[in-house]
Write a protein that holds these residues in place. Structure first.
Motif, PDB file in Angstrom:
ATOM      1  N   LEU A   1       0.826  -1.204   0.000  1.00  0.00           N
ATOM      2  CA  LEU A   1       0.000   0.000   0.000  1.00  0.00           C
ATOM      3  C   LEU A   1       0.862   1.257   0.000  1.00  0.00           C
ATOM      4  CD1 LEU A   1      -2.883  -0.859   2.496  1.00  0.00           C
ATOM      5  CD2 LEU A   1      -3.165  -0.193   0.115  1.00  0.00           C
ATOM      6  N   PHE A   2       1.843   1.310   0.872  1.00  0.00           N
ATOM      7  CA  PHE A   2       2.694   2.488   0.961  1.00  0.00           C
ATOM      8  C   PHE A   2       3.521   2.683  -0.306  1.00  0.00           C
ATOM      9  CE2 PHE A   2       1.543   2.674   5.360  1.00  0.00           C
ATOM     10  CZ  PHE A   2       1.764   3.995   5.721  1.00  0.00           C
TER      11      PHE A   2
ATOM     12  N   ILE B   1       0.967   3.844  -3.242  1.00  0.00           N
ATOM     13  CA  ILE B   1       0.286   5.127  -3.064  1.00  0.00           C
ATOM     14  C   ILE B   1       1.248   6.269  -2.778  1.00  0.00           C
ATOM     15  CG2 ILE B   1      -1.420   6.360  -1.644  1.00  0.00           C
ATOM     16  CD1 ILE B   1      -2.873   3.691  -1.330  1.00  0.00           C
ATOM     17  N   PHE B   2       2.345   5.991  -2.065  1.00  0.00           N
ATOM     18  CA  PHE B   2       3.249   7.072  -1.666  1.00  0.00           C
ATOM     19  C   PHE B   2       4.591   7.060  -2.404  1.00  0.00           C
ATOM     20  CE2 PHE B   2       0.657   6.408   2.277  1.00  0.00           C
ATOM     21  CZ  PHE B   2      -0.071   7.584   2.167  1.00  0.00           C
TER      22      PHE B   2
ATOM     23  N   PRO C   1      -5.995   6.626  -3.990  1.00  0.00           N
ATOM     24  CA  PRO C   1      -5.897   5.674  -2.870  1.00  0.00           C
ATOM     25  C   PRO C   1      -6.742   4.423  -3.068  1.00  0.00           C
ATOM     26  CG  PRO C   1      -6.039   7.907  -2.030  1.00  0.00           C
ATOM     27  CD  PRO C   1      -6.272   7.990  -3.508  1.00  0.00           C
TER      28      PRO C   1
ATOM     29  N   ALA D   1      -5.211   0.750  -3.407  1.00  0.00           N
ATOM     30  CA  ALA D   1      -5.558  -0.303  -2.448  1.00  0.00           C
ATOM     31  C   ALA D   1      -5.999  -1.571  -3.163  1.00  0.00           C
ATOM     32  CB  ALA D   1      -6.650   0.192  -1.509  1.00  0.00           C
TER      33      ALA D   1
ATOM     34  N   VAL E   1      -6.566  -0.220   4.788  1.00  0.00           N
ATOM     35  CA  VAL E   1      -6.688   0.903   3.855  1.00  0.00           C
ATOM     36  C   VAL E   1      -7.029   2.208   4.566  1.00  0.00           C
ATOM     37  CG1 VAL E   1      -7.382  -0.649   2.000  1.00  0.00           C
ATOM     38  CG2 VAL E   1      -9.137   0.475   3.373  1.00  0.00           C
ATOM     39  N   SER E   2      -7.492   2.150   5.808  1.00  0.00           N
ATOM     40  CA  SER E   2      -7.783   3.385   6.534  1.00  0.00           C
ATOM     41  C   SER E   2      -6.516   4.201   6.763  1.00  0.00           C
ATOM     42  CB  SER E   2      -8.445   3.066   7.882  1.00  0.00           C
ATOM     43  OG  SER E   2      -7.581   2.279   8.690  1.00  0.00           O
ATOM     44  N   ILE E   3      -5.353   3.548   6.725  1.00  0.00           N
ATOM     45  CA  ILE E   3      -4.087   4.252   6.927  1.00  0.00           C
ATOM     46  C   ILE E   3      -3.810   5.215   5.776  1.00  0.00           C
ATOM     47  CG2 ILE E   3      -1.587   3.917   7.192  1.00  0.00           C
ATOM     48  CD1 ILE E   3      -2.187   1.242   8.475  1.00  0.00           C
ATOM     49  N   VAL E   4      -4.312   4.891   4.587  1.00  0.00           N
ATOM     50  CA  VAL E   4      -4.059   5.748   3.422  1.00  0.00           C
ATOM     51  C   VAL E   4      -5.250   6.643   3.104  1.00  0.00           C
ATOM     52  CG1 VAL E   4      -2.377   4.168   2.422  1.00  0.00           C
ATOM     53  CG2 VAL E   4      -4.791   3.913   1.853  1.00  0.00           C
ATOM     54  N   GLY E   5      -6.161   6.795   4.060  1.00  0.00           N
ATOM     55  CA  GLY E   5      -7.241   7.770   3.910  1.00  0.00           C
ATOM     56  C   GLY E   5      -8.549   7.255   3.359  1.00  0.00           C
TER      57      GLY E   5
END
Length: 211
Positions: A53-54, A57-58, A69, A73, A145-149
Motif C-alpha cells: 500500500l505504501f 500510493i506514496f 488511494p 488499495a 486501507v484506513s491508513i491511506v485515507g
C-alpha cells in the motif's frame, strides 16, 4: 461498509485472474515463463499488504506515477491475494487426472481449448474451498486501507465509538469474546463482565429502535 465490500469484491476477482494466470504459467514448458510466475508469487507473498500500500500510493508518485488511494488499495490487495492463490491454482490444475488431458488430445483439441474446456473447470472446483478462506483473509486485510485515507468499515466503526463512547454497540462480538475469556480466566467476575456486555448491547439495540 460500501468501501469494504467494493475493495473485497474487486480485489478478489482480480486476484483470481492473476492466480489462474500465474498458476498456469508455473506449469509451462518454457523456463522463462515459469521464472516470471515464480518471481511474482515469491515477491508478493513475502511482501506485506501494508508495505505494498505504501509503495503504490506514496512511493510511485515520486517516479511520476500517481494512483488514487482506492485504486492503489485494490492493486495492492489484488497482487498480494493473487500470489497466495497462485499456489492454490497450480495445485488444483495438477490435481486434474491426466486421463482427462489425454482424452482431450485424442479429440484433437488445441492446447488452449484443452485448458479452457477440460482442465480449468475441474481445477476451479478444487480451488473453491481454499479461495474462500483466502477471501476471508482479504476481507480482514481491507482494514489496512484506513491508513491511506480510505474510510472502510473498521475506520467508520472507530469514528462511531469515538462519538457514542459505546464500543459494545459497534463491536459486540469483541466484548462477548472478552467476556468468555474473562469467564474462563477469572471465574464469576468474568461471567459478570459477560452479562454486563450483553445487557449493554440489548439497551443499545432498544435505544436504536426508539431513535
Amino acid at each position: 461498509a460500501v468501501s469494504t465490500i467494493e475493495l473485497t469484491v474487486y480485489s478478489a476477482l482480480i486476484g483470481i485472474v492473476l492466480a489462474v494466470a500465474a498458476g498456469t504459467a508455473m506449469l509451462s514448458r518454457r523456463w522463462w515463463v515459469r521464472l516470471v510466475a515464480r518471481t511474482y508469487t515469491e515477491i508478493f507473498r513475502g511482501a506485506s499488504e501494508l508495505v505494498l500500500l505504501f509503495w503504490i500510493i506514496f512511493a510511485l508518485p515520486q517516479f511520476g506515477v500517481t494512483i488514487s488511494p482506492f485504486r492503489g488499495a485494490v492493486i495492492a490487495l489484488s497482487l498480494n491475494i493473487g500470489a497466495y492463490e497462485a499456489e492454490v491454482a497450480r495445485g488444483a490444475i495438477q490435481a486434474v487426472p491426466r486421463g482427462q488431458t489425454e482424452a482431450a488430445i485424442a479429440l484433437n483439441m488445441s492446447p488452449f481449448l484443452r485448458w479452457w474446456r477440460v482442465v480449468l473447470p475441474q481445477a476451479f472446483v478444487a480451488m473453491i474451498p481454499p479461495i474462500q478462506v483466502l477471501t476471508i483473509q482479504l476481507l480482514k486485510g481491507t482494514a489496512l486501507v484506513s491508513i491511506v485515507g480510505i474510510t472502510d468499515l473498521t475506520f467508520a466503526g472507530d469514528k462511531v465509538i469515538n462519538l457514542t463512547k459505546r464500543p459494545g454497540f459497534v463491536f459486540p462480538s469483541a466484548e462477548i469474546y472478552g467476556g468468555f475469556r474473562s469467564t474462563h480466566d477469572y471465574g464469576p467476575p468474568g461471567a459478570s463482565m459477560l452479562r454486563n456486555a450483553q445487557n449493554e448491547w440489548g439497551r443499545a439495540m432498544v435505544q436504536e429502535r426508539r431513535d
